[in-house]
Design a protein around this motif. Structure first.
Motif, PDB file in Angstrom:
ATOM      1  N   ALA A   1       6.116  11.718  -6.896  1.00 57.86           N
ATOM      2  CA  ALA A   1       4.703  12.067  -6.793  1.00 57.86           C
ATOM      3  C   ALA A   1       4.311  12.324  -5.345  1.00 57.86           C
ATOM      4  O   ALA A   1       3.658  13.337  -5.027  1.00 57.86           O
ATOM      5  CB  ALA A   1       3.848  10.964  -7.394  1.00 57.86           C
ATOM      6  N   HIS A   2       4.678  11.441  -4.445  1.00 57.72           N
ATOM      7  CA  HIS A   2       4.362  11.651  -3.037  1.00 57.72           C
ATOM      8  C   HIS A   2       5.085  12.877  -2.485  1.00 57.72           C
ATOM      9  O   HIS A   2       4.547  13.582  -1.619  1.00 57.72           O
ATOM     10  CB  HIS A   2       4.707  10.411  -2.221  1.00 57.72           C
TER      11      HIS A   2
ATOM     12  N   LEU B   1       5.305  17.839  11.625  1.00 58.60           N
ATOM     13  CA  LEU B   1       3.968  18.423  11.752  1.00 58.60           C
ATOM     14  C   LEU B   1       2.896  17.451  11.251  1.00 58.60           C
ATOM     15  O   LEU B   1       1.808  17.348  11.826  1.00 58.60           O
ATOM     16  CB  LEU B   1       3.898  19.733  10.979  1.00 58.60           C
ATOM     17  N   ALA B   2       3.219  16.725  10.187  1.00 58.65           N
ATOM     18  CA  ALA B   2       2.249  15.772   9.631  1.00 58.65           C
ATOM     19  C   ALA B   2       2.009  14.619  10.588  1.00 58.65           C
ATOM     20  O   ALA B   2       0.864  14.162  10.748  1.00 58.65           O
ATOM     21  CB  ALA B   2       2.743  15.256   8.292  1.00 58.65           C
TER      22      ALA B   2
ATOM     23  N   HIS C   1       1.312  10.826   2.674  1.00 59.57           N
ATOM     24  CA  HIS C   1       2.415  10.951   1.701  1.00 59.57           C
ATOM     25  C   HIS C   1       3.767  10.844   2.403  1.00 59.57           C
ATOM     26  O   HIS C   1       4.688  10.180   1.899  1.00 59.57           O
ATOM     27  CB  HIS C   1       2.262  12.261   0.929  1.00 59.57           C
ATOM     28  N   PHE C   2       3.882  11.456   3.576  1.00 58.09           N
ATOM     29  CA  PHE C   2       5.108  11.289   4.351  1.00 58.09           C
ATOM     30  C   PHE C   2       5.260   9.852   4.832  1.00 58.09           C
ATOM     31  O   PHE C   2       6.375   9.330   4.920  1.00 58.09           O
ATOM     32  CB  PHE C   2       5.121  12.246   5.543  1.00 58.09           C
TER      33      PHE C   2
ATOM     34  N   SER D   1       0.828  -1.198   0.000  1.00 58.88           N
ATOM     35  CA  SER D   1       0.000   0.000   0.000  1.00 58.88           C
ATOM     36  C   SER D   1       0.862   1.247   0.000  1.00 58.88           C
ATOM     37  O   SER D   1       2.004   1.255   0.429  1.00 58.88           O
ATOM     38  CB  SER D   1      -0.918   0.018   1.224  1.00 58.88           C
ATOM     39  N   SER D   2       0.272   2.360  -0.477  1.00 60.54           N
ATOM     40  CA  SER D   2       1.014   3.603  -0.581  1.00 60.54           C
ATOM     41  C   SER D   2       1.254   4.262   0.754  1.00 60.54           C
ATOM     42  O   SER D   2       1.966   5.243   0.844  1.00 60.54           O
ATOM     43  CB  SER D   2       0.265   4.582  -1.498  1.00 60.54           C
ATOM     44  N   THR D   3       0.674   3.751   1.823  1.00 59.02           N
ATOM     45  CA  THR D   3       0.877   4.371   3.126  1.00 59.02           C
ATOM     46  C   THR D   3       1.754   3.545   4.047  1.00 59.02           C
ATOM     47  O   THR D   3       2.039   3.940   5.162  1.00 59.02           O
ATOM     48  CB  THR D   3      -0.479   4.618   3.813  1.00 59.02           C
TER      49      THR D   3
END
Length: 319
Positions: free
Chosen positions: A266-267, A315-316, A286-287, A2-4
Motif C-alpha cells: 500500500a505504501h 527527492l521525497a 510513505h517512503f 506509526s506509519s511514518t
C-alpha cells in the motif's frame, strides 16, 4: 507503531523487493513448502488470523517452483478440504500466467494462449468445486477473479464473483485489486468503471483500512495507459493529487491504521503515485514507512524498479 516511523533504515543501497524480507513471518511457510511438508503448510495457514493473510500466503506459495507436487498430493488425500485445492488452483494460475507473460495480448503467441488457458481451466475446475461446497470461502473466490480475467469471461461474471465474495468479506483488499484490473480498459472495462470501483472501495471501507489504496492503483493504471507527456500531465494534475491525498489520509496515514501484511504494498503504491506526479512532499511519509522495503508492483512499471525507487526516495527526503 506509526506509519511514518516503522520503516527500516535508509542507509543501505536498498530497496529489497523480496516478500520474505518484507514480511519475515512468511519464512516458515516457504521452509515448509520447499521441504514438501504439507502438514506444516496446513498448520501455518490454518493458524493465520485473517482472510487477508490467508490470501497473501496463497499468493506467495504459488510462486514457489514445484510446489504443485505437494499440493496435488494433498488435494488427492484430502478431497473434502478446500485449502489444498485452492492453493493448488492458485499455483496453476501462476504457472499459466508465467507462460502467457505480462505482455499485452497482441504480443502473446497462440501457443502461449493455449497453454495459459489450459492451466487456468484446470484451476477453475478446482475452484468451482470449492465454491460450491464452501460459498463463503474467500481465498477461492479471490483466485476465481483472476481466472475470470484470464479466461475472458467478461465484466458481468467477474463482478458476480466479486459480489459473492464481498457478501461475506466486504473489504477484502486482494480481491479488490483483482477486480480493479478487470474493470480497466485493457481487460474490457473503462476508466469510468475503474475509478468508480476504486472510489467505492475507499468510501465503503472503515477509516484506517487499506482498501482506499485502490484509488492510487487506478490512477497508476491510467497513467500507464496514457504514457509519456500525457501520463505525466495527468498525474501532476490537482484533481489526481487531491484524490491521492484523500485516499492516503483515510487509509495508511489515518491514526487508526495498523500496519499489516498489506502495508508495504500500500505504501509503495502511494509513494509511486505521488512521485510520478512530482508531489514529492506527499510521497515522503510513505517512503519513511518503507525504508528499504518495497513491492515490485508498481515499481516495475518504470523499467528499473530499484533505480526509480532510490531516485524518488531521495527527492521525497529533500522536499
Amino acid at each position: 507503531m506509526s506509519s511514518t516511523t516503522s520503516g527500516r533504515s535508509t542507509g543501505s543501497p536498498g530497496p529489497t523487493f523480496d516478500p520474505y524480507d518484507n514480511t519475515p513471518e512468511l519464512i516458515p511457510l516457504r521452509t515448509a513448502a520447499l521441504a514438501g511438508d504439507w502438514p506444516a503448510v496446513r498448520a501455518f495457514v490454518s493458524g493465520l488470523d485473517s482472510v487477508a493473510k490467508v490470501s497473501t500466503a496463497s499468493s506467495v506459495l504459488a510462486e514457489i517452483p514445484g510446489v504443485e507436487t505437494m499440493l496435488e498430493r494433498a488435494a488427492a488425500e484430502l478431497p473434502g478440504d478446500p485449502l489444498p485445492r485452492t492453493l493448488l488452483a492458485e499455483r496453476y494460475v501462476h504457472i499459466g500466467w508465467d507462460i502467457r507473460s505480462g505482455a499485452r495480448a497482441q504480443h502473446v503467441s497462440q501457443d502461449q494462449f493455449e497453454q495459459f488457458h489450459s492451466w487456468l481451466r484446470r484451476a477453475e475446475q478446482l475452484l468451482i468445486e470449492v465454491c460450491a461446497e464452501q460459498p463463503a470461502y474467500a481465498p477461492a473466490w479471490t483466485v476465481r477473479l483472476t481466472t475470470a480475467r484470464g479466461l475472458q469471461l467478461g465484466q458481468a461474471e467477474a463482478r458476480r464473483r466479486y459480489d459473492r465474495l464481498a457478501a461475506h468479506h466486504p473489504h477484502h483488499y486482494r480481491a479488490q485489486t483483482q477486480l480493479l484490473q478487470q474493470v480497466c480498459p485493457k481487460w474490457g472495462g473503462s476508466w469510468e468503471a475503474a475509478h468508480g470501483f476504486a472510489r467505492e472501495c475507499a468510501t465503503a471501507a472503515p477509516d484506517g483500512s487499506v482498501p482506499a489504496t485502490a484509488v492510487a492503483l487506478a490512477h497508476i493504471e491510467h497513467w500507464l495507459d496514457l504514457a509519456g507527456a500525457d501520463g505525466t500531465a495527468y498525474m501532476r494534475g490537482v484533481p489526481v493529487r487531491d484524490d491521492l491525498r484523500f485516499a492516503a489520509q483515510v487509509s495508511v496515514l489515518h491514526p487508526a491504521y495498523r500496519p499489516d501484511w498489506d502495508s508495504v504494498g500500500a505504501h509503495s503504491a502511494f509513494a509511486f503515485a505521488f512521485s510520478i506526479g512530482g508531489h514529492h512532499a506527499d510521497a515522503a511519509p510513505h517512503f519513511a514507512f518503507l525504508g528499504d522495503r518495497a513491492t515490485e508492483f508498481p515499481w516495475q512499471y518504470t523499467g528499473d524498479p530499484k533505480a526509480s525507487f532510490l531516485t524518488f526516495r531521495k527527492l521525497a527526503t529533500q522536499a
